[in-house]
Design a protein around this motif. Structure first.
Motif, mmCIF file in Angstrom:
data_model
loop_
_atom_site.group_PDB
_atom_site.id
_atom_site.type_symbol
_atom_site.label_atom_id
_atom_site.label_comp_id
_atom_site.label_asym_id
_atom_site.label_seq_id
_atom_site.Cartn_x
_atom_site.Cartn_y
_atom_site.Cartn_z
ATOM 1 N N VAL A 96 0.867 -1.184 0.000
ATOM 2 C CA VAL A 96 0.000 0.000 0.000
ATOM 3 C C VAL A 96 0.897 1.224 0.000
ATOM 4 N N ARG A 97 0.661 2.087 -0.970
ATOM 5 C CA ARG A 97 1.332 3.382 -1.004
ATOM 6 C C ARG A 97 0.289 4.462 -1.263
ATOM 7 N N TRP A 98 0.623 5.673 -0.905
ATOM 8 C CA TRP A 98 -0.302 6.799 -1.090
ATOM 9 C C TRP A 98 0.337 7.773 -2.070
ATOM 10 N N ILE A 99 -0.388 8.063 -3.165
ATOM 11 C CA ILE A 99 0.122 8.952 -4.202
ATOM 12 C C ILE A 99 -0.934 10.020 -4.485
ATOM 13 N N ASN A 100 -0.563 11.259 -4.267
ATOM 14 C CA ASN A 100 -1.466 12.394 -4.532
ATOM 15 C C ASN A 100 -2.830 12.210 -3.867
ATOM 16 N N GLY A 101 -2.826 11.706 -2.643
ATOM 17 C CA GLY A 101 -4.063 11.552 -1.900
ATOM 18 C C GLY A 101 -4.846 10.294 -2.217
ATOM 19 N N HIS A 102 -4.331 9.463 -3.111
ATOM 20 C CA HIS A 102 -4.990 8.215 -3.471
ATOM 21 C C HIS A 102 -4.220 7.026 -2.903
ATOM 22 N N PRO A 103 -4.921 6.057 -2.327
ATOM 23 C CA PRO A 103 -4.231 4.827 -1.937
ATOM 24 C C PRO A 103 -3.980 3.961 -3.180
ATOM 25 N N LEU A 104 -2.753 3.506 -3.315
ATOM 26 C CA LEU A 104 -2.393 2.558 -4.370
ATOM 27 C C LEU A 104 -2.189 1.198 -3.720
ATOM 28 N N ILE A 105 -3.080 0.267 -4.041
ATOM 29 C CA ILE A 105 -2.961 -1.105 -3.545
ATOM 30 C C ILE A 105 -2.400 -1.949 -4.676
ATOM 31 N N GLU A 106 -1.274 -2.567 -4.429
ATOM 32 C CA GLU A 106 -0.647 -3.427 -5.445
ATOM 33 C C GLU A 106 -0.627 -4.857 -4.914
ATOM 34 N N ILE A 107 -1.128 -5.770 -5.717
ATOM 35 C CA ILE A 107 -1.255 -7.158 -5.278
ATOM 36 C C ILE A 107 -0.498 -8.077 -6.216
ATOM 37 N N SER A 108 0.221 -9.024 -5.631
ATOM 38 C CA SER A 108 0.963 -10.027 -6.386
ATOM 39 C C SER A 108 0.141 -11.290 -6.540
ATOM 40 N N ASP A 109 0.368 -11.999 -7.647
ATOM 41 C CA ASP A 109 -0.301 -13.287 -7.847
ATOM 42 C C ASP A 109 0.550 -14.421 -7.270
ATOM 43 N N ARG A 110 1.196 -14.150 -6.162
ATOM 44 C CA ARG A 110 2.031 -15.159 -5.518
ATOM 45 C C ARG A 110 1.195 -16.404 -5.228
ATOM 46 N N ASN A 111 1.688 -17.546 -5.647
ATOM 47 C CA ASN A 111 1.005 -18.847 -5.544
ATOM 48 C C ASN A 111 -0.168 -18.978 -6.509
ATOM 49 N N ARG A 112 -0.525 -17.880 -7.188
ATOM 50 C CA ARG A 112 -1.643 -17.891 -8.146
ATOM 51 C C ARG A 112 -2.892 -18.539 -7.559
ATOM 52 N N ASP A 113 -3.190 -18.166 -6.356
ATOM 53 C CA ASP A 113 -4.314 -18.750 -5.628
ATOM 54 C C ASP A 113 -5.324 -17.645 -5.356
ATOM 55 N N LEU A 114 -6.554 -17.829 -5.811
ATOM 56 C CA LEU A 114 -7.579 -16.795 -5.680
ATOM 57 C C LEU A 114 -7.874 -16.459 -4.224
ATOM 58 N N ALA A 115 -7.942 -17.473 -3.363
ATOM 59 C CA ALA A 115 -8.217 -17.208 -1.945
ATOM 60 C C ALA A 115 -7.133 -16.329 -1.335
ATOM 61 N N THR A 116 -5.875 -16.603 -1.691
ATOM 62 C CA THR A 116 -4.766 -15.786 -1.181
ATOM 63 C C THR A 116 -4.892 -14.354 -1.681
ATOM 64 N N CYS A 117 -5.309 -14.204 -2.934
ATOM 65 C CA CYS A 117 -5.472 -12.858 -3.484
ATOM 66 C C CYS A 117 -6.570 -12.090 -2.750
ATOM 67 N N TRP A 118 -7.678 -12.767 -2.430
ATOM 68 C CA TRP A 118 -8.746 -12.110 -1.675
ATOM 69 C C TRP A 118 -8.263 -11.708 -0.280
ATOM 70 N N PHE A 119 -7.537 -12.620 0.368
ATOM 71 C CA PHE A 119 -7.054 -12.277 1.701
ATOM 72 C C PHE A 119 -6.074 -11.106 1.635
ATOM 73 N N THR A 120 -5.170 -11.146 0.648
ATOM 74 C CA THR A 120 -4.206 -10.048 0.494
ATOM 75 C C THR A 120 -4.935 -8.735 0.258
ATOM 76 N N LEU A 121 -5.958 -8.761 -0.601
ATOM 77 C CA LEU A 121 -6.713 -7.547 -0.885
ATOM 78 C C LEU A 121 -7.343 -6.982 0.376
ATOM 79 N N PHE A 122 -8.034 -7.816 1.140
ATOM 80 C CA PHE A 122 -8.709 -7.305 2.331
ATOM 81 C C PHE A 122 -7.711 -6.909 3.421
ATOM 82 N N HIS A 123 -6.592 -7.600 3.472
ATOM 83 C CA HIS A 123 -5.530 -7.192 4.391
ATOM 84 C C HIS A 123 -5.057 -5.777 4.032
ATOM 85 N N GLU A 124 -4.848 -5.524 2.726
ATOM 86 C CA GLU A 124 -4.390 -4.198 2.295
ATOM 87 C C GLU A 124 -5.487 -3.153 2.486
#
Length: 355
Positions: free
Chosen positions: A228-256
């Motif tokens: 998570v980074r903040w650029i010009n007042g906007h949060p930038l959430i960047e997510i990796s497809d590590r393990n290419r597992d959809l459940a992991t991506c959802w957890f990463t998203l909500f964690h961020e």
């Protein structure tokens, strides 16, 4: 230049005439076309030095012989003096390219105007030289190491983060609206699409309405799950497809998302989400994700307690017991390395760009 035929690093000597090539230009300018035959050479343009016998044969071809010879001797001396420096710089550039070529898969063909691939990589980073990239990557890695007690590849990390910044620059974002973002989370439209990779890939467009930049970037070794980074007042959430597992991506998203809502204007790099040694901020982000995806932390605790008690479990049974989607109960079974039966696993791949 065709990118497929572009050299990784252009030899600088190719950009400069040899003394033979310089002489060839002089002879052509005087209308002498068959100079190779007249001088008894196979290819004058390749010669880095001109022998006395060759210069003697030149005597009868041009009227301003002595002026040309004086010029060529000075040209040859300068060329031979500078050649070692050119070669040394070329070798350094080749080593630098070896370190930086990790950027090529994430450049997506957007940077191709350079005279070689190394020049394209400099354009990708917006840098004037390789040392500028190395210095910036170490600064990013230092922040990563401060937040995560795990190994990191500084170049890979910088490449990965840079791709997110470039994606951010192309997004059409509304003003950041935290209330609308929270409403989207609370209304749980997403819950009906949990098992759809295609829905997940539409999230960047959905989030842009709330002024949130979400970018999905392929995983690079020794980097991060998310950031998570903040650029010009906007949060930038960047997510990796590590393990290419959809459940992991959802957890990463909500964690961020937890970081975005709970830890405003703080840059956070995730080395290992759900690690055993978490900071206060990481624990808060984990709790946020657990609340929305797993109805709290009881599912996780049950999985690990039952493993210790050697109790049989299935993702379907746990899903029914704790009122969660099966891919999330399977997520915790995999995290606990419990595999007595095949658990549901939905893969996701971010190789294409989805913005």
């Amino acid at each position: 230049m065709d990118a497929n035929n572009k050299p990784s690093v252009l030899n600088p000597l190719c950009l400069r005439n040899t003394v033979g090539a310089e002489l060839a230009d002089i002879l052509e300018a005087r209308g002498i076309q068959n100079y190779n035959q007249l001088l008894g050479v196979t290819d004058l343009s390749t010669k880095e030095t001109l022998s006395k016998s060759l210069l003697k044969r030149l005597h009868g071809l041009i009227e301003d012989y002595q002026d040309v010879v004086d010029y060529l001797e000075t040209f040859q001396s300068n060329y031979l003096e500078e050649k070692p420096r050119y070669i040394a710089n070329y070798k350094i550039a080749k080593k630098n390219f070896t370190r930086l070529k990790k950027a090529l898969p994430l450049m997506r063909g957007e940077f191709s105007d350079g005279y070689d691939l190394l020049d394209d990589i400099l354009d990708f980073f917006g840098a004037s030289n390789e040392e500028e990239i190395f210095s910036a990557s170490e600064k990013q890695a230092a922040l990563f190491r401060k937040q995560n007690n795990v190994a990191v590849d500084p170049i890979n990390l910088y490449v990965w983060l840079r791709r997110g910044e470039l994606d951010f620059q192309t997004m059409q974002l509304e003003e950041y609206d935290e209330r609308s973002l929270i409403d989207w989370i609370e209304h749980k439209e997403w819950e009906n699409n949990i098992e759809s990779p295609e829905y997940f890939k539409t999230l960047p467009k959905i989030f842009s309405q709330y002024g949130v930049a979400l970018t999905l970037v392929p995983y690079l070794e020794k980097t991060v799950y998310g950031a998570v980074r903040w650029i010009n007042g906007h949060p930038l959430i960047e997510i990796s497809d590590r393990n290419r597992d959809l459940a992991t991506c959802w957890f990463t998203l909500f964690h961020e998302l937890g970081h975005v809502i709970l830890h405003k204007n703080i840059e956070i790099y995730e080395g290992d989400i759900n690690s055993k040694t978490s900071s206060k901020r990481e624990s808060e982000a984990n709790k946020f994700a657990n609340t929305y995806l797993f109805n709290g932390d009881n599912l996780r605790k049950a999985v690990f307690n039952r493993i210790n008690g050697i109790q049989y479990m299935t993702a379907k049974g746990l899903a029914m017991e704790f009122d969660v989607k099966p891919i999330f109960s399977a997520y915790w079974l995999r995290k606990a390395q419990y595999h007595p039966t095949l658990q549901p696993h939905i893969s996701i791949d971010f190789i294409e760009r989805y913005q």
